[in-house]
Design a protein around this motif. Structure first.
Motif, PDB file in Angstrom:
ATOM      1  N   THR A  69      32.548  31.444  26.100  1.00  0.00           N
ATOM      2  CA  THR A  69      33.977  31.792  26.035  1.00  0.00           C
ATOM      3  C   THR A  69      34.286  33.091  26.779  1.00  0.00           C
ATOM      4  O   THR A  69      35.179  33.838  26.400  1.00  0.00           O
ATOM      5  CB  THR A  69      34.513  31.867  24.580  1.00  0.00           C
ATOM      6  N   TYR A  70      33.569  33.339  27.857  1.00  0.00           N
ATOM      7  CA  TYR A  70      33.797  34.529  28.685  1.00  0.00           C
ATOM      8  C   TYR A  70      34.033  34.132  30.136  1.00  0.00           C
ATOM      9  O   TYR A  70      33.418  33.204  30.648  1.00  0.00           O
ATOM     10  CB  TYR A  70      32.594  35.475  28.645  1.00  0.00           C
ATOM     11  N   GLY A  71      34.902  34.906  30.770  1.00  0.00           N
ATOM     12  CA  GLY A  71      35.077  34.796  32.204  1.00  0.00           C
ATOM     13  C   GLY A  71      33.990  35.590  32.907  1.00  0.00           C
ATOM     14  O   GLY A  71      33.402  36.505  32.323  1.00  0.00           O
ATOM     15  N   TYR A  72      33.706  35.254  34.136  1.00  0.00           N
ATOM     16  CA  TYR A  72      32.700  35.966  34.920  1.00  0.00           C
ATOM     17  C   TYR A  72      33.169  36.031  36.365  1.00  0.00           C
ATOM     18  O   TYR A  72      33.997  35.228  36.799  1.00  0.00           O
ATOM     19  CB  TYR A  72      31.326  35.291  34.824  1.00  0.00           C
ATOM     20  N   TYR A  73      32.663  37.010  37.101  1.00  0.00           N
ATOM     21  CA  TYR A  73      33.023  37.147  38.506  1.00  0.00           C
ATOM     22  C   TYR A  73      31.966  37.964  39.224  1.00  0.00           C
ATOM     23  O   TYR A  73      31.170  38.660  38.589  1.00  0.00           O
ATOM     24  CB  TYR A  73      34.402  37.802  38.670  1.00  0.00           C
ATOM     25  N   ALA A  74      31.969  37.869  40.546  1.00  0.00           N
ATOM     26  CA  ALA A  74      31.051  38.660  41.369  1.00  0.00           C
ATOM     27  C   ALA A  74      31.703  38.921  42.715  1.00  0.00           C
ATOM     28  O   ALA A  74      32.405  38.066  43.262  1.00  0.00           O
ATOM     29  CB  ALA A  74      29.725  37.926  41.563  1.00  0.00           C
ATOM     30  N   ASP A  75      31.484  40.130  43.227  1.00  0.00           N
ATOM     31  CA  ASP A  75      31.906  40.517  44.567  1.00  0.00           C
ATOM     32  C   ASP A  75      30.677  40.355  45.450  1.00  0.00           C
ATOM     33  O   ASP A  75      29.673  41.034  45.254  1.00  0.00           O
ATOM     34  CB  ASP A  75      32.394  41.967  44.546  1.00  0.00           C
TER      35      ASP A  75
ATOM     36  N   PRO B  30      30.658  46.904  44.405  1.00  0.00           N
ATOM     37  CA  PRO B  30      31.664  45.906  44.027  1.00  0.00           C
ATOM     38  C   PRO B  30      33.069  46.522  44.000  1.00  0.00           C
ATOM     39  O   PRO B  30      33.281  47.575  43.409  1.00  0.00           O
ATOM     40  CB  PRO B  30      31.242  45.450  42.634  1.00  0.00           C
ATOM     41  N   ASP B  31      34.007  45.855  44.681  1.00  0.00           N
ATOM     42  CA  ASP B  31      35.366  46.373  44.801  1.00  0.00           C
ATOM     43  C   ASP B  31      36.417  45.478  44.162  1.00  0.00           C
ATOM     44  O   ASP B  31      37.604  45.758  44.275  1.00  0.00           O
ATOM     45  CB  ASP B  31      35.707  46.574  46.281  1.00  0.00           C
ATOM     46  N   LEU B  32      35.999  44.417  43.516  1.00  0.00           N
ATOM     47  CA  LEU B  32      36.947  43.545  42.824  1.00  0.00           C
ATOM     48  C   LEU B  32      37.283  44.114  41.456  1.00  0.00           C
ATOM     49  O   LEU B  32      36.427  44.696  40.795  1.00  0.00           O
ATOM     50  CB  LEU B  32      36.348  42.158  42.601  1.00  0.00           C
TER      51      LEU B  32
ATOM     52  N   TYR C 202      42.155  47.100  52.166  1.00  0.00           N
ATOM     53  CA  TYR C 202      41.074  47.680  52.961  1.00  0.00           C
ATOM     54  C   TYR C 202      40.226  48.533  52.037  1.00  0.00           C
ATOM     55  O   TYR C 202      40.667  49.588  51.579  1.00  0.00           O
ATOM     56  CB  TYR C 202      41.623  48.520  54.117  1.00  0.00           C
ATOM     57  N   THR C 203      39.012  48.098  51.734  1.00  0.00           N
ATOM     58  CA  THR C 203      38.156  48.821  50.785  1.00  0.00           C
ATOM     59  C   THR C 203      37.316  49.889  51.458  1.00  0.00           C
ATOM     60  O   THR C 203      36.842  50.803  50.799  1.00  0.00           O
ATOM     61  CB  THR C 203      37.194  47.860  50.060  1.00  0.00           C
TER      62      THR C 203
END
Length: 174
Positions: free
Chosen positions: A82-88, A108-110, A131-132
């Motif tokens: 029941t968790y969201g996940y993400y990766a840059d 990571p810049d997200l 622009y990161t």
């Protein structure tokens, strides 16, 4: 007074996430991958929401101007945890079009906003700077960008995509 301060903070956090996106486009002809977004040039960021007809992970690839590498946004919602996940992430681009296996960015810049799954759609919302300055990121510039999209029916990143493709789209339409 403490309640008023807490409520003000909650309003500030809620206001930071867009719910009505001024721009949207299907990246595929079958209507599986909907990209919604809002560009805030005065702040220098973009918020993107992927609404994908998939039960597993979703991914967006933003190709560099010279076509040699790409910025990769990867994520989803795991129903078991029941968790969201993400990766840059980032990857090299090959002829075909194809790409090398994505690897995590050193910087990571997200900014993760949310992830949900409501049958049959996985929705992932992230924010990042246009622009990161990060060597592994692609600057989001005015004019058409080559975008790669993909998704899987599994939440495991080692499982290949179920469907994928490329589209050309201007994320900064002015």
């Amino acid at each position: 007074m403490k309640l008023l301060i807490a409520f003000s903070c909650l309003l500030a956090v809620s206001a930071a996430q867009t719910t009505n996106y001024p721009y949207s486009a299907y990246l595929d002809s079958d209507g599986y991958f909907l990209l919604k977004w809002d560009v805030r040039p005065s702040v220098g960021d973009i918020e993107m929401q992927f609404v994908v007809n998939a039960t597993g992970w979703v991914s967006l690839l933003i190709a560099s101007e010279d076509g040699s590498y790409a910025d990769v946004i990867f994520g989803g919602y795991n129903e078991e945890t029941t968790y969201g996940y993400y990766a840059d992430m980032h990857c090299g681009l090959l002829e075909g079009p194809s790409h090398t296996a994505p690897v995590n960015d050193e910087s990571p810049d997200l900014v993760f906003q949310s992830a949900t799954y409501e049958k049959p759609y996985t929705t992932l919302t992230v924010k990042r700077s246009i622009y990161t300055g990060d060597k592994d990121d692609v600057a989001i510039r005015a004019g058409p960008l080559l975008l790669g999209w993909s998704f899987s029916d599994m939440d495991t990143s080692t499982v290949p995509h179920t469907n994928a493709g490329f589209a050309t789209l201007a994320l900064i339409p002015f």
